[in-house]
Design an enzyme around this catalytic site. Sequence first.
Site, short mmCIF file in Angstrom:
data_model
loop_
_atom_site.label_atom_id
_atom_site.label_comp_id
_atom_site.label_asym_id
_atom_site.label_seq_id
_atom_site.Cartn_x
_atom_site.Cartn_y
_atom_site.Cartn_z
N HIS A 35 0.84 -1.20 0.00
CA HIS A 35 0.00 0.00 0.00
C HIS A 35 0.87 1.26 0.00
CE1 HIS A 35 -2.87 -2.83 2.23
NE2 HIS A 35 -3.59 -2.43 1.22
N GLN A 59 -18.30 -5.73 -1.36
CA GLN A 59 -17.44 -6.54 -2.23
C GLN A 59 -17.08 -7.89 -1.61
OE1 GLN A 59 -14.21 -3.49 -2.15
NE2 GLN A 59 -12.85 -5.25 -2.16
N SER A 186 -2.92 -7.77 3.08
CA SER A 186 -3.43 -7.61 4.45
C SER A 186 -3.79 -8.96 5.04
CB SER A 186 -4.66 -6.71 4.44
OG SER A 186 -4.36 -5.49 3.84
#
Length: 285
Positions: A35, A59, A186
Site C-alpha cells: 500500500h 465486495q 493484508s
Amino acid sequence: MKIAETVAEVDKHLAKSSISPAGFVPTMGALHKGHLSLVAKAVSECPAVTVSIFVNPTQFNDKEDLRNYPRNIEKDTRMLSSVLRENDLVFIPSVSEIYPAEDKRVFSFGTLDRVMEGSHRPGHFNGVAQVVSRLFDIVKPDIAYFGQKDFQQLTIIRDLVRQLNYNIKISSCPIVREADGLAMSSRNQLLDPAIRLNAGVIYRTIYEASALAVDEEPDKIRKYVIDKIDSVPHFTTEYFEIVDDVELKPLSDRKEYRTDRKYYCCIAVRAGKIRLIDNIEIPLL
Ligand code: AMP
C-alpha cells in the site's frame, strides 16, 4: 496529514486545496509496504493526495471473510503519517457515510468479470465498482493508484472509468513482495505461522510457469502448477489461468498469443483458511 471521516469534511478539505493533479489511493486498511508504495508514488506525482481506508462490505461475498478482515486504524494512520504531507488527506468513512442508502447499482463488465475472481467470488466486482465509483465521486481525483496485485480489478476499474466517463487516469503500481516472494497482502497476517512458512511456493511456482509459458501448452502448465502447489500440506489451488491484459480471456492454446497484448499467469490459492491471489507477467519474446 489531515483526517476526514465524513463526506462533508472531504468537501471542505477539497474546497481549500484545489491544486492538481490530485492523487487518490483507495485501500481497505491493514496497511503494508505494498500500500505504501502506491501512496509514495502518488506523493511523488501529485501535490495533493487522498488515501481512503474503508472495508467495503458490498465486495465481500463471504461474510466470514468480512468479519475476519484485519483492521488496525491506529497503525495505519501511523504508517501513513510517515509518507503523507501536512495537507494530504486520510479519509476513514463509516459504512453509512459511503452508503447512506443501499447501493442497488448493477454494473456490467461483459466477459471481464466472468473469469477468475469474478467467477469464484460472485458479486465481488460489482461491489468493487460501487465503492470505487462512490469514492471517485467524493474524492474527485485526477489520478487514482491501484496495485498490479489485483490484476483483474485493475482491468475492471479501467473499464469502469471508460463506462462512467470519468476523467481520471488509472496508474498501475508493481507488486511488492516479501523476501520469499509472497505478494504482500493484508490477509497474510491471518496465515497460520506453519502455513506462512510455505507460502513462498505460490510465487516460486507462477514464476516457473511464466518461464514455461512460451514453450508449453496452458493445460500442461496448469497441471504443473496445481500438482506443485497442492502437494504442499494445506495448500489448494482454486484456479490458475493464463490471460491477456485486455479481454482477460483464458488461453487454451499457445498459438493464441498475440504480439499486441501482454499475458499474465494468474492464481488463487487457499492456504489453510486464507485465500491468496497473485499474478506475474509472461516474458514473451
Ligand atoms: P486493498 O487494501 O487490499 O484493497 O488494496 C488497496 C490497493 O493496494 C489495491 O490497489 C491493491 O492492488 C494494492 N496492493 C495490495 N497489495 C499490494 C502489493 N503487495 N503490492 C502492490 N500493491 C498492492
